[in-house]
Enzyme design. Structure first.
Site, short mmCIF file in Angstrom:
data_model
loop_
_atom_site.label_atom_id
_atom_site.label_comp_id
_atom_site.label_asym_id
_atom_site.label_seq_id
_atom_site.Cartn_x
_atom_site.Cartn_y
_atom_site.Cartn_z
N ASN A 133 -0.23 3.36 3.03
CA ASN A 133 0.04 2.08 2.35
C ASN A 133 -1.27 1.33 2.12
OD1 ASN A 133 2.52 2.53 4.33
ND2 ASN A 133 3.20 1.33 2.59
N CYS A 147 5.20 9.13 3.09
CA CYS A 147 6.63 9.40 3.18
C CYS A 147 6.80 10.90 3.38
CB CYS A 147 7.35 8.96 1.91
SG CYS A 147 9.10 9.38 1.95
#
Ligand code: HMG
Ligand code: MG
Length: 303
Positions: free
Chosen positions: A252, A243
């Site tokens: 992720n 992010c």
């Protein structure tokens, strides 16, 4: 692979693929729109039924995804595949509706500091932004997923109280969102914490989990979530991601690592692991660095 099931787990898990959005949003070098479109088409060909394609956020906030309109017009939409997009506000919704998008995701913060850094809003005023978005989307027959970020801790405030996450998440579900994805944005959660949070919601049927693998806990956390009744798991092919508004967020959970575990447990995903690994290899060449996924590395090792 011979499957060795464990008790108390679902027979099927839906993998919500976030590679094209969460995976690419953090890349500083702009990835050509043709590469993004081919990435998404390859993911659909590998069996994905839901692929988060891009974001309709402010282009200055996430320059990598400034080509959202162009990308969506290039997709070869496969029947039966959903292509949701991230939308923070009414301006984003207008852009999505203009392209006849039929599923969006709003993204809230569980903490005050991240709401300010990621959305330029307070914890409370983020809801003023989301309420008209969800209401207008539902009026237009557009399904709405919701995320809540920093569910276990955030880099500025430390551990996030469970009741604070439940309060924010419940408000989003009450707006009419069909699903709530619990985001461990900086990857600090551990399996017992995952169970405690899911149990605190009471009903796991509308929950999904979204683990960044910063501390190597994502697979263990996923197993804990499945045991607690969750059947939708977010992942990014090749394990790319992060992010831009939380530096400590890394990639992720890799879709391939997740698929290896789930297929080993005899849990169906509908995904073709070989095609995913080939796609990660193809993408790694375009991004100029190897995939961080352990399964991709193991299956592509030349020895
Ligand atoms: P703001 O500056 O407060 O916006 O940003 P504003 O409402 O004051 O508007 C200012 C100007 O921006 C206006 O233009 C708007 O039209 C324009 P002007 O009138 O001055 O010419 N504008 C837009 N333009 C295009 N598209 C839009 C848009 N909105 C306003 N959608 C805003 C507020 C929410 C827009 C901004 O903070 C933003 O874009 N944030 C996005 C941050 C982001 O994308 N972060 C990454 C995704 S979240 C994540 O990765 C976590 C997750 O994976 C889960 C997890 O891991 O936990 C989901
Ligand atoms: Mg994320």
């Amino acid at each position: 692979m011979t499957a060795y099931p464990l008790d108390g787990l679902p027979h099927h898990v839906t993998i919500y693929e976030v590679g094209p959005r969460d995976g690419l949003q953090n890349e500083s070098a702009i990835v050509p729109v043709e590469v993004k479109a081919e990435f998404i088409d390859r993911l659909a060909d590998a069996g994905h039924k839901v692929i988060e394609a891009t974001s309709f956020v402010h282009p200055k906030w996430v320059p990598q995804l400034a080509d959202a309109e162009d990308l969506l017009t290039r997709l070869h939409r496969k029947p039966g595949v959903r292509y949701p997009v991230l939308v923070p506000n009414e301006r984003g919704l207008d852009r999505a509706l203009a392209l006849e998008v039929d599923e969006i995701a709003v993204f809230a913060s569980a903490t005050e500091t991240f709401a300010a850094k990621n959305l330029n809003r307070s914890l409370e005023s983020q809801f003023e932004m989301f309420e008209p978005v969800v209401a207008r989307a539902l009026d237009n027959d557009v399904r709405v997923r919701a995320y809540v970020s920093m569910v276990f801790g955030d880099p500025w405030e430390g551990p996030t109280p469970i009741d604070q996450v439940v309060r924010v998440g419940t408000r989003l579900l009450e707006l009419g969102c069909h699903e709530l994805s619990l985001g461990d944005t900086i990857g600090v959660g551990t399996p017992g914490h995952v169970k405690a949070l899911i149990d605190a919601f009471g009903d796991p049927s509308r929950l999904a989990v979204h683990f960044h693998d910063t501390y190597g806990q994502a697979l263990g956390n996923t197993l804990a979530a499945l045991r607690a009744g969750v059947t939708v798991v977010d992942a990014s092919t090749g394990g790319i991601g992060g992010c831009p508004y939380a530096e400590s967020a890394t990639g992720n959970l890799a879709t391939e690592d997740l698929v290896w575990m789930l297929h080993g447990l005899g849990i169906q995903t509908g995904l073709d692991l070989d095609k995913l690994v080939a796609t990660s290899g193809w993408l790694a060449e375009r991004l100029g660095r190897p995939s961080p996924s352990r399964v991709v590395q193991a299956l592509t090792k030349k020895d």
